[in-house]
Scaffold this motif. Sequence first.
Motif, short mmCIF file in Angstrom:
data_model
loop_
_atom_site.label_atom_id
_atom_site.label_comp_id
_atom_site.label_asym_id
_atom_site.label_seq_id
_atom_site.Cartn_x
_atom_site.Cartn_y
_atom_site.Cartn_z
N ALA A 54 -10.47 1.38 35.55
CA ALA A 54 -10.87 0.72 36.78
C ALA A 54 -12.38 0.64 36.89
CB ALA A 54 -10.30 1.45 37.99
N TYR A 55 -13.07 1.71 36.44
CA TYR A 55 -14.53 1.70 36.45
C TYR A 55 -15.08 0.58 35.55
CZ TYR A 55 -19.15 2.77 34.66
OH TYR A 55 -20.44 2.66 34.24
N HIS A 56 -14.54 0.46 34.33
CA HIS A 56 -15.02 -0.58 33.41
C HIS A 56 -14.66 -1.98 33.90
CE1 HIS A 56 -16.59 2.10 30.37
NE2 HIS A 56 -15.46 2.78 30.34
N TRP A 57 -13.60 -2.08 34.67
CA TRP A 57 -13.14 -3.38 35.15
C TRP A 57 -13.92 -3.86 36.38
CZ3 TRP A 57 -8.35 -4.35 38.59
CH2 TRP A 57 -8.13 -5.72 38.71
N ARG A 86 -18.90 -3.99 40.71
CA ARG A 86 -18.75 -4.47 42.09
C ARG A 86 -18.88 -3.32 43.08
NH1 ARG A 86 -13.18 -7.97 41.34
NH2 ARG A 86 -13.81 -9.16 39.49
N LEU A 87 -18.50 -2.14 42.65
CA LEU A 87 -18.50 -0.99 43.55
C LEU A 87 -19.89 -0.39 43.73
CD1 LEU A 87 -15.42 -1.24 42.86
CD2 LEU A 87 -15.33 1.25 43.00
N PHE A 88 -20.65 -0.31 42.63
CA PHE A 88 -21.95 0.36 42.72
C PHE A 88 -22.84 -0.09 41.58
CE2 PHE A 88 -18.94 3.16 40.51
CZ PHE A 88 -19.58 3.34 39.30
N ASP A 89 -24.11 0.19 41.75
CA ASP A 89 -25.11 -0.05 40.72
C ASP A 89 -25.32 1.27 39.99
OD1 ASP A 89 -27.56 -0.16 39.31
OD2 ASP A 89 -28.26 -1.80 40.58
N ALA A 90 -24.97 1.30 38.70
CA ALA A 90 -25.03 2.55 37.93
C ALA A 90 -26.43 3.14 37.93
CB ALA A 90 -24.55 2.31 36.51
N HIS A 91 -27.45 2.30 37.82
CA HIS A 91 -28.82 2.80 37.81
C HIS A 91 -29.18 3.42 39.16
CE1 HIS A 91 -29.83 1.14 33.91
NE2 HIS A 91 -29.28 -0.01 34.26
N GLU A 92 -28.69 2.83 40.23
CA GLU A 92 -28.95 3.38 41.56
C GLU A 92 -28.24 4.72 41.74
OE1 GLU A 92 -30.48 3.80 45.31
OE2 GLU A 92 -31.01 2.32 43.77
N ILE A 114 -14.96 13.18 37.70
CA ILE A 114 -15.84 13.66 36.62
C ILE A 114 -15.80 12.70 35.43
CG2 ILE A 114 -16.16 15.47 34.90
CD1 ILE A 114 -17.24 16.23 37.61
N PHE A 115 -14.62 12.21 35.07
CA PHE A 115 -14.51 11.28 33.93
C PHE A 115 -15.21 9.97 34.23
CE2 PHE A 115 -11.53 14.16 32.02
CZ PHE A 115 -11.47 13.78 30.68
N VAL A 116 -15.07 9.47 35.47
CA VAL A 116 -15.77 8.24 35.83
C VAL A 116 -17.28 8.46 35.83
CG1 VAL A 116 -16.19 6.60 37.71
CG2 VAL A 116 -13.85 7.28 37.15
N PHE A 117 -17.70 9.61 36.33
CA PHE A 117 -19.13 9.92 36.34
C PHE A 117 -19.68 10.02 34.91
CE2 PHE A 117 -22.68 13.05 37.33
CZ PHE A 117 -23.52 12.07 37.81
N ALA A 118 -18.88 10.61 34.02
CA ALA A 118 -19.28 10.67 32.61
C ALA A 118 -19.41 9.28 32.02
CB ALA A 118 -18.25 11.51 31.83
N ALA A 119 -18.51 8.37 32.40
CA ALA A 119 -18.58 6.98 31.91
C ALA A 119 -19.84 6.31 32.44
CB ALA A 119 -17.34 6.21 32.37
N ARG A 171 -29.08 16.65 36.26
CA ARG A 171 -29.52 16.26 34.93
C ARG A 171 -28.29 16.06 34.04
NH1 ARG A 171 -32.98 15.81 37.86
NH2 ARG A 171 -35.14 16.57 37.80
N THR A 172 -28.41 15.18 33.05
CA THR A 172 -27.26 14.85 32.20
C THR A 172 -26.64 16.08 31.56
OG1 THR A 172 -28.26 12.69 31.72
CG2 THR A 172 -26.49 13.43 30.25
N GLN A 173 -27.48 17.03 31.14
CA GLN A 173 -26.96 18.22 30.48
C GLN A 173 -26.18 19.14 31.42
OE1 GLN A 173 -30.11 17.25 30.70
NE2 GLN A 173 -31.53 18.96 31.11
N LEU A 174 -26.21 18.82 32.72
CA LEU A 174 -25.48 19.63 33.69
C LEU A 174 -24.06 19.11 33.94
CD1 LEU A 174 -28.25 20.21 36.40
CD2 LEU A 174 -27.48 21.80 34.63
#
Length: 241
Positions: free
Chosen positions: A101-104, A108-114, A232-237, A125-128
Amino acid sequence: MTLEKGLCYRECVKNLRWIRIERRLLLVLLLTLLPWPAVWFGLYRFDNLALTFALYHGLCLAPAIYWGRKLWRHSLRWPTAREWAVLAVAVVVAIPASVAAYHWIGARLFDAHEVLSVVTHRGFRTQLLIPLALYFIPVNATLEELFWRGVVLNELRGMGEAVWTFGAVWTALAFGGWHYLVIRLLLRPGWAELTVLGIVISGIFFAWLYRRTRSIVVPILWHGLVFDMAIIFVFAAVLRG
């Protein structure tokens, strides 16, 4: 005269009982509103994710869970084989479905950079990611279910069946409502409100699951392994993207 005194005494006892119930109900309802100032201070005043978790989990949930431990200890029943099987199917379906659903429709839901800007500004931080998952999935799910269903819902249930029904809806609304403080920082307008509605529905589902299984462990596992793990999996994506 004796009969009149007896009736008056019973009426006074009944009124005092309802006054105590109303006061206790008000106290419980105020308790469910504590996450709002705690999360607001953590996210908006101090801009710190770790402090937000500390305020929410440590200040709002943990003391109430300890104080109301008699309310949930009787429901510490391990899931049956059938309950484990249903849970396993839900996990297998929910995790890939959430990532798909995230890739699809994720853009539309959010700006990943934001999103990354919002969380890094507040200390992530990414390592966290792995330490966050190891904390978020078991600890957040356990504390939230013990608080919202184990303490609050059980406390309301003790006041009567009608209050319990109201409590199932109220806890879902209060549980979902404070999440808006977090979600509005991450999702676009409209989608944020729709997501909160989904969280409210999940709260009603957890209450139903608790009542049906009579085990607080079952909604804890569903909360952590199905819902929080999917987050968590969506956040990792998002991080990989």
